[in-house]
Design an enzyme around this catalytic site. Structure first.
Site, mmCIF file in Angstrom:
data_model
loop_
_atom_site.group_PDB
_atom_site.id
_atom_site.type_symbol
_atom_site.label_atom_id
_atom_site.label_comp_id
_atom_site.label_asym_id
_atom_site.label_seq_id
_atom_site.Cartn_x
_atom_site.Cartn_y
_atom_site.Cartn_z
ATOM 1 N N ARG A 285 0.663 -1.405 -0.728
ATOM 2 C CA ARG A 285 -0.241 -0.073 -0.297
ATOM 3 C C ARG A 285 0.913 1.540 0.433
ATOM 4 O O ARG A 285 0.703 2.519 -0.734
ATOM 5 C CB ARG A 285 -0.638 -0.222 1.235
ATOM 6 C CG ARG A 285 -2.002 0.900 1.224
ATOM 7 C CD ARG A 285 -2.750 1.351 2.804
ATOM 8 N NE ARG A 285 -3.438 1.835 2.809
ATOM 9 C CZ ARG A 285 -4.215 1.530 3.942
ATOM 10 N NH1 ARG A 285 -4.004 0.902 4.599
ATOM 11 N NH2 ARG A 285 -5.623 2.316 4.353
ATOM 12 N N ASN B 64 -8.157 6.922 0.302
ATOM 13 C CA ASN B 64 -7.251 4.851 -0.102
ATOM 14 C C ASN B 64 -7.776 4.061 0.996
ATOM 15 O O ASN B 64 -8.296 4.316 2.541
ATOM 16 C CB ASN B 64 -5.791 5.079 0.491
ATOM 17 C CG ASN B 64 -4.961 3.555 0.194
ATOM 18 O OD1 ASN B 64 -5.340 3.200 0.579
ATOM 19 N ND2 ASN B 64 -4.789 4.078 -0.855
ATOM 20 N N SER B 65 -8.744 3.323 0.768
ATOM 21 C CA SER B 65 -9.839 2.606 1.118
ATOM 22 C C SER B 65 -9.143 1.507 2.666
ATOM 23 O O SER B 65 -7.397 1.328 2.283
ATOM 24 C CB SER B 65 -10.394 1.630 0.014
ATOM 25 O OG SER B 65 -11.412 2.182 -0.619
ATOM 26 N N GLN B 66 -9.429 0.617 3.652
ATOM 27 C CA GLN B 66 -9.479 0.689 4.252
ATOM 28 C C GLN B 66 -8.740 -0.606 3.258
ATOM 29 O O GLN B 66 -9.503 -1.223 3.222
ATOM 30 C CB GLN B 66 -10.564 0.202 5.757
ATOM 31 C CG GLN B 66 -9.481 -0.913 6.307
ATOM 32 C CD GLN B 66 -11.241 -0.843 7.434
ATOM 33 O OE1 GLN B 66 -12.364 -0.211 7.170
ATOM 34 N NE2 GLN B 66 -11.528 -1.451 8.599
#
Length: 197
Positions: free
Chosen positions: A22, A48-50
């Site tokens: 990530r 930025n998604s989990q």
């Protein structure tokens, strides 16, 4: 037994997470939080998604090697790169994002992830949802909250294709079989709103 380069036997999603960290997809000030299982702010009021949410969505999507994939709301480009790993060298992934500032940083991060050739991120065309000119798609991932099931994306889904999309706060998995849709629900999630026009 199937094995990928990351050593994850028979688990392509785990392999994708191992292969595509990530960190490069985050702003410099957020990179120290890359291992935190939480959404992280990027530019333009987006996130930025989990990672757990991304994993759930990817498992529901079931991307296969060679698939053509549309990533709606590509944001930082991380999901686009993960999808590219899953689709493999014979696949094709198109990420669309409405914020031009995010597209430039996403492209740079995709280069770090060596996803070029399989994946690209482009600025979404005004008044157009998705990328119909390159469809249909075997898989569509939507990382923004729709108010209803968008007809424009259903039209871009190939026969036998799958779309994973949050509608309201509920995650939906849509399978298309000809003119018939199979819609199943998979829990509650929060996303930024999907801009549909």
């Amino acid at each position: 037994m199937a094995r990928d380069d990351s050593g994850h036997d028979d688990d392509p999603v785990a392999g994708a997470f191992a292969a595509v960290p990530r960190t490069p997809f985050l702003p410099a000030e957020q990179r120290r939080h890359a291992e935190v299982d939480a959404p992280l702010r990027i530019a333009q009021g987006q996130t930025n998604s989990q990672p757990t949410t991304v994993e759930i969505m990817l498992r529901l999507l079931e991307v296969r090697p060679g698939d053509r994939v549309l990533d709606v709301g590509a944001g930082s480009g991380w999901t686009t790169a993960l999808l590219a790993h899953l689709a493999g060298p014979r696949g094709r992934v198109i990420g669309v994002e409405r914020h031009e500032a995010l597209v430039e940083s996403a492209r740079a991060a995709l280069g770090e992830a060596e996803a070029f050739g399989v994946a690209e991120v482009r600025v979404a065309a005004d008044g157009v949802l998705g990328a119909p000119e390159d469809g249909p798609y075997d898989r569509i991932l939507v990382s923004a909250e729709a108010q209803g099931l968008p007809d424009a994306l259903i039209e871009q889904l190939a026969d036998g294709g799958v779309m994973v999309i949050p509608v309201g706060t509920t995650m939906h998995r849509i399978e298309r079989h000809g003119d018939q849709l199979r819609d199943t629900e998979h829990g509650a999630f929060r996303f930024v709103p999907l801009v549909e026009d």
